[in-house]
Structure formats: structure tokens, C-alpha cells
Enzyme design. Sequence first.
Site, short mmCIF file in Angstrom:
data_model
loop_
_atom_site.label_atom_id
_atom_site.label_comp_id
_atom_site.label_asym_id
_atom_site.label_seq_id
_atom_site.Cartn_x
_atom_site.Cartn_y
_atom_site.Cartn_z
CB SER A 1 -27.81 -15.52 7.99
OG SER A 1 -26.60 -16.76 8.59
CG ASP B 1 -28.91 -22.69 4.37
OD1 ASP B 1 -27.66 -22.99 5.72
OD2 ASP B 1 -28.81 -21.55 4.72
CG HIS C 1 -26.13 -20.03 4.91
ND1 HIS C 1 -27.81 -20.33 5.58
CD2 HIS C 1 -24.86 -19.32 5.93
CE1 HIS C 1 -27.43 -18.50 6.69
NE2 HIS C 1 -26.05 -18.64 6.49
#
Length: 311
Positions: free
Chosen positions: A158, A249, A279
Amino acid sequence: MELTKPISQILNHLEKIHSFNAQNPLEDTRKYLETMSFQLSRKKEPVAMIEELNISLESHQVPVRIYRPKGKDVQNSSAIIYIHGGWFIAGGFETHDAIVRKLANKTGSVVFFVDYRLAPEHPFPAGLNDCIDSVKWIADHAVSLGINANQIGIIGDSAGGALATGVSTQIGELLKFQVLIYPAADHQFNTKSWETYETGPVLNKEGGIQAWKWYYPEGRNNPDPLAVPILIKDFKNTPPTLFFIAEHDPLRDEGEELATHMQEAGVPIHTIFYKDMVHGFMHMDEVLNEADQAVHEMAEFAHQHLKTVTK
């Protein structure tokens, strides 16, 4: 958007998580990530040895946690630097501890978890500089750390994917490989996947915009590619890179675009698309088998690029 039953169960659970006594939105975000990580992860794997140290820089120290799956006495081990996610404003040792334990055991490499400074207290480039300086320090002190300076890779998830990309762009000659797990690559929020998943699952546009404002307050006026990886033009130092992309996501499209940019620049790229995943699925191994599959894929990629033989 059609979600599988396990994913739907996870999302229903996430909706019920409330941060205890959070005083402001920033604290709420930090506590939420901690709670999610604890509640959706299986029991943590034991690791032969875990230790902590502080890297002393000019004006501050960077905490680093070291995971040694083969114990302290092993020398010349391969190594992996792990850069955690959390929208640049949250996360740390405990939120990603379960993931890093599995990664160390599966790869057999010593894993260095860098606890870089977070925004908004420390906006860009503080966190990135911590990561760059930590990688340099680890390589420079390889012998005393029991690792091989020529056998180091980097992994970021991320926001940590954005930071890892910045590191590899600057000092990629020190790295044998890179893994980017659903990376945050852009601050514009104008992709099709952000349009589709504006309100989630897991991430939402409102929270993302605020996080980027905290991390990179000047970003709208004169964006720096080291903060916004989608803008990077020169990938000459970037090592072979593995991308994990999750179907549901909001960061999906920017991750795929970053992979395309690297590939067009001549970087060896391999992308694994996780159908049905959201995610943060790496934190959800209590429910999702894909979390273990991803660790296996990372280990396979690491073994392709690292010599894990120790003496």
C-alpha cells in the site's frame, strides 16, 4: 461489484469495528488499522529470533525490528527490507507483525521491518528518507548484522509500496528484487477503480484525500515523483519487480499503471492479479487462503533473485 461470501463476511465485520476512545480522525485511523490487523489475522507464527534496534541518523533514530528465522548465529544470510502500509499516516510494528513473521519463515531470509516516521507529524519526505537511509545503513552494516550486502530485496504494501518504489528509484543498485503489494501510486483519485470503489471496500476516497494532504501538503502544486510514483520517468535503478493487484481495490488501476510504466522502462515485471480480493487482504488470513498464497508467491519470487544459502 459482486463479492464472495468470505469477503462479504469480512466487510460486515469491518463495519462493526469502532476505535476505542479515539480523540480525532487521525487517531481513529491508526486505531482502526491496529484493530483490523489483530482481529482478521490468525495466531502469529513463532520466529526463531526477533530483536529490535535503533538506526541513529543525524537528527533522530529509526526503530527497526529484525526477524531471524534461522537464529542469531547464521551469517551471510539473504535479507529483505519490509516497508509497511497505512496511508502514510498509520501502521507500525504491531499492525504488520503477523505478515512479516510468515514472510521471514517462508523465505528463510532475515527481514528488517523499518518503522519510518509518519505524517502528518512528519510529512514527505521524512518517511521516504527514513526508508532510504535505513536501507543504506543495513547494507553498510551487513557483516555485523549477519547478512550478505549483495543479497537484499525490498517489499512494500500500500503506502509502503509507494515508499519502496521511491527507495528503489534512488538506490535500487543495492537491491536484488522488489515486491509491491497493492501499491499507492497516485494522489489524483481519478481512475476508474476509484470511481467504482469510492466508498470502499476497506479504503474510501474521502479518507485517502485527507491522508495524501497530511503526507504531501504541497503535492497539488508541484508534485514530486518520489512522493507520487506514477510520475516517475526514470526507473534505471529499479530491480525486477513483482506486483500484487487486488480486483476490488480502489488502488487497482494506479498499481497496474505503475507496473506498465516500469515495464515500458525495461524493468522486468511480473504481476499477479488476485481475483475477488480487496485492499489489505494480506491481513485477513484468518478467513482468506489468498493471504497465505501471496506469501508463498513472494517467497518464490525472492528465491528466484536471492541466494539463501548461509554458512
